[in-house]
Write a protein that holds these residues in place. Structure first.
Motif, PDB file in Angstrom:
ATOM      1  N   TYR A   1      -5.752   1.306  11.631  1.00 32.90           N
ATOM      2  CA  TYR A   1      -6.544   1.162  12.844  1.00 32.90           C
ATOM      3  C   TYR A   1      -6.394   2.392  13.733  1.00 32.90           C
ATOM      4  O   TYR A   1      -6.247   2.324  14.935  1.00 32.90           O
ATOM      5  CB  TYR A   1      -6.147  -0.128  13.578  1.00 32.90           C
ATOM      6  N   GLY A   2      -6.384   3.571  13.092  1.00 35.67           N
ATOM      7  CA  GLY A   2      -6.273   4.846  13.802  1.00 35.67           C
ATOM      8  C   GLY A   2      -4.898   5.486  13.722  1.00 35.67           C
ATOM      9  O   GLY A   2      -4.768   6.692  13.866  1.00 35.67           O
ATOM     10  N   LEU A   3      -3.865   4.687  13.517  1.00 39.76           N
ATOM     11  CA  LEU A   3      -2.500   5.226  13.423  1.00 39.76           C
ATOM     12  C   LEU A   3      -2.249   5.758  12.013  1.00 39.76           C
ATOM     13  O   LEU A   3      -2.760   5.205  11.037  1.00 39.76           O
ATOM     14  CB  LEU A   3      -1.466   4.147  13.750  1.00 39.76           C
ATOM     15  N   ASP A   4      -1.429   6.797  11.925  1.00 41.53           N
ATOM     16  CA  ASP A   4      -1.262   7.461  10.634  1.00 41.53           C
ATOM     17  C   ASP A   4       0.196   7.661  10.245  1.00 41.53           C
ATOM     18  O   ASP A   4       1.101   7.530  11.060  1.00 41.53           O
ATOM     19  CB  ASP A   4      -1.920   8.833  10.690  1.00 41.53           C
ATOM     20  N   TYR A   5       0.367   7.998   8.988  1.00 37.63           N
ATOM     21  CA  TYR A   5       1.625   8.526   8.477  1.00 37.63           C
ATOM     22  C   TYR A   5       1.281   9.873   7.859  1.00 37.63           C
ATOM     23  O   TYR A   5       0.549   9.936   6.867  1.00 37.63           O
ATOM     24  CB  TYR A   5       2.253   7.600   7.442  1.00 37.63           C
ATOM     25  N   ASP A   6       1.741  10.933   8.468  1.00 35.94           N
ATOM     26  CA  ASP A   6       1.493  12.282   7.967  1.00 35.94           C
ATOM     27  C   ASP A   6      -0.005  12.535   7.775  1.00 35.94           C
ATOM     28  O   ASP A   6      -0.427  13.098   6.770  1.00 35.94           O
ATOM     29  CB  ASP A   6       2.284  12.497   6.672  1.00 35.94           C
ATOM     30  N   ASP A   7      -0.823  12.051   8.726  1.00 31.73           N
ATOM     31  CA  ASP A   7      -2.277  12.189   8.747  1.00 31.73           C
ATOM     32  C   ASP A   7      -3.016  11.325   7.723  1.00 31.73           C
ATOM     33  O   ASP A   7      -4.199  11.531   7.490  1.00 31.73           O
ATOM     34  CB  ASP A   7      -2.720  13.644   8.598  1.00 31.73           C
ATOM     35  N   TYR A   8      -2.371  10.337   7.147  1.00 28.77           N
ATOM     36  CA  TYR A   8      -3.023   9.408   6.221  1.00 28.77           C
ATOM     37  C   TYR A   8      -2.894   7.978   6.743  1.00 28.77           C
ATOM     38  O   TYR A   8      -1.932   7.646   7.424  1.00 28.77           O
ATOM     39  CB  TYR A   8      -2.395   9.488   4.821  1.00 28.77           C
ATOM     40  N   GLY A   9      -3.862   7.138   6.406  1.00 33.49           N
ATOM     41  CA  GLY A   9      -3.813   5.718   6.741  1.00 33.49           C
ATOM     42  C   GLY A   9      -4.615   5.326   7.968  1.00 33.49           C
ATOM     43  O   GLY A   9      -4.714   4.148   8.290  1.00 33.49           O
TER      44      GLY A   9
ATOM     45  N   LEU B   1       0.861  -1.175   0.000  1.00 36.39           N
ATOM     46  CA  LEU B   1       0.000   0.000   0.000  1.00 36.39           C
ATOM     47  C   LEU B   1       0.901   1.230   0.000  1.00 36.39           C
ATOM     48  O   LEU B   1       1.824   1.318   0.813  1.00 36.39           O
ATOM     49  CB  LEU B   1      -0.833  -0.049   1.278  1.00 36.39           C
ATOM     50  N   LEU B   2       0.656   2.153  -0.904  1.00 40.09           N
ATOM     51  CA  LEU B   2       1.428   3.392  -0.952  1.00 40.09           C
ATOM     52  C   LEU B   2       0.655   4.488  -0.225  1.00 40.09           C
ATOM     53  O   LEU B   2      -0.475   4.820  -0.595  1.00 40.09           O
ATOM     54  CB  LEU B   2       1.689   3.816  -2.406  1.00 40.09           C
ATOM     55  N   ILE B   3       1.249   5.013   0.835  1.00 43.38           N
ATOM     56  CA  ILE B   3       0.683   6.140   1.573  1.00 43.38           C
ATOM     57  C   ILE B   3       1.723   7.248   1.520  1.00 43.38           C
ATOM     58  O   ILE B   3       2.838   7.084   2.031  1.00 43.38           O
ATOM     59  CB  ILE B   3       0.379   5.770   3.050  1.00 43.38           C
TER      60      ILE B   3
ATOM     61  N   CYS C   1      -9.098   8.736  26.363  1.00 40.00           N
ATOM     62  CA  CYS C   1      -8.607   8.322  25.050  1.00 40.00           C
ATOM     63  C   CYS C   1      -7.716   9.406  24.466  1.00 40.00           C
ATOM     64  O   CYS C   1      -8.102  10.571  24.420  1.00 40.00           O
ATOM     65  CB  CYS C   1      -9.784   8.048  24.130  1.00 40.00           C
ATOM     66  N   ILE C   2      -6.544   9.004  24.013  1.00 33.61           N
ATOM     67  CA  ILE C   2      -5.564   9.945  23.480  1.00 33.61           C
ATOM     68  C   ILE C   2      -5.777  10.092  21.978  1.00 33.61           C
ATOM     69  O   ILE C   2      -5.614   9.134  21.214  1.00 33.61           O
ATOM     70  CB  ILE C   2      -4.114   9.485  23.779  1.00 33.61           C
ATOM     71  N   LEU C   3      -6.153  11.302  21.594  1.00 30.40           N
ATOM     72  CA  LEU C   3      -6.375  11.604  20.178  1.00 30.40           C
ATOM     73  C   LEU C   3      -5.064  11.998  19.504  1.00 30.40           C
ATOM     74  O   LEU C   3      -4.150  12.456  20.171  1.00 30.40           O
ATOM     75  CB  LEU C   3      -7.368  12.763  20.047  1.00 30.40           C
ATOM     76  N   ASN C   4      -4.933  11.810  18.228  1.00 31.07           N
ATOM     77  CA  ASN C   4      -5.953  11.340  17.313  1.00 31.07           C
ATOM     78  C   ASN C   4      -5.916   9.822  17.153  1.00 31.07           C
ATOM     79  O   ASN C   4      -6.916   9.201  16.807  1.00 31.07           O
ATOM     80  CB  ASN C   4      -5.753  11.959  15.929  1.00 31.07           C
ATOM     81  N   GLY C   5      -4.791   9.222  17.387  1.00 28.49           N
ATOM     82  CA  GLY C   5      -4.569   7.831  17.008  1.00 28.49           C
ATOM     83  C   GLY C   5      -5.427   6.790  17.676  1.00 28.49           C
ATOM     84  O   GLY C   5      -5.685   5.746  17.086  1.00 28.49           O
ATOM     85  N   SER C   6      -5.910   7.034  18.884  1.00 27.10           N
ATOM     86  CA  SER C   6      -6.621   5.968  19.600  1.00 27.10           C
ATOM     87  C   SER C   6      -8.110   5.906  19.282  1.00 27.10           C
ATOM     88  O   SER C   6      -8.800   5.042  19.815  1.00 27.10           O
ATOM     89  CB  SER C   6      -6.431   6.119  21.112  1.00 27.10           C
ATOM     90  N   PHE C   7      -8.628   6.756  18.425  1.00 30.60           N
ATOM     91  CA  PHE C   7     -10.082   6.841  18.274  1.00 30.60           C
ATOM     92  C   PHE C   7     -10.727   5.536  17.823  1.00 30.60           C
ATOM     93  O   PHE C   7     -11.797   5.166  18.313  1.00 30.60           O
ATOM     94  CB  PHE C   7     -10.492   8.029  17.379  1.00 30.60           C
TER      95      PHE C   7
END
Length: 187
Positions: free
Chosen positions: A165-173, A7-9, A47-53
């Motif tokens: 599953y909530g975790l991102d790379y530069d706000d994507y994914g 997958l390219l993100i 809950c710690i945002l943004n990743g844990s939502f």
């Protein structure tokens, strides 16, 4: 953009690591364990945002107990690198709930260096809660720099960069239903 299982993100390729089914099964197990441990205690999930939502929503729904859910916002990543500090974007001062004598469960997407948790535990302790525990979806034991007790761990993983599953790379994914790991073969 998908090419076979890659997958390219943005500018990085990722490959599947933990499936949606693995995530859901483990979250159900954690929810049942928390429900047993906190029966009649009415915990407050922080809950710690943004990743844990995503993890927080699934975890709360899997717990068959009365609880409250609230959100804090911290940031410790820049692109794919963990910084040495956790930036408090919407912290404890923004909470409506009284923390004194409450059973608190911090819900985090990932604990790696422990910078965010170390800072947050100190802040929360000053409010005199009855207890504080941490529930993390992912844990990178080889990256941990602080003596932090993690009671509820979804999966221990290597010290590689992951998204989904909530975790991102530069706000994507964040939208991905499973966990993807950075592909070392970026070509």
């Amino acid at each position: 953009m998908k090419s076979s299982n890659r997958l390219l993100i943005q500018d990085k390729y990722f490959v599947p690591y933990l499936s949606e089914q693995q995530m859901q099964q483990r979250v159900q197990e954690l929810g049942q364990q928390i429900a047993t441990d906190y029966a009649d205690k009415k915990p407050l999930l922080l809950c710690i945002l943004n990743g844990s939502f995503v993890f927080a929503a699934d975890l709360a729904r899997s717990m068959d107990i009365v609880c409250q859910v609230s959100f804090l916002k911290y940031s410790s990543y820049v692109k794919d690198k963990s910084s040495n500090t956790a930036k408090d974007l919407l912290g404890i001062q923004g909470l409506n709930e009284d923390l004194i004598n409450r059973h608190l469960i911090i819900v985090e997407d990932i604990v790696d260096t422990g910078n965010t948790m170390n800072q947050l535990l100190k802040e929360l302790s000053s409010h005199k809660p009855a207890s504080i525990e941490i529930a993390t979806c992912l844990f990178k034991p080889s990256a941990l720099k602080f003596n932090i007790s993690l009671k509820y761990i979804g999966f221990s993983i290597p010290n590689d960069f992951v998204i989904g599953y909530g975790l991102d790379y530069d706000d994507y994914g964040r939208h991905l239903s499973g966990i993807y790991i950075a592909d070392e073969n970026q070509n």
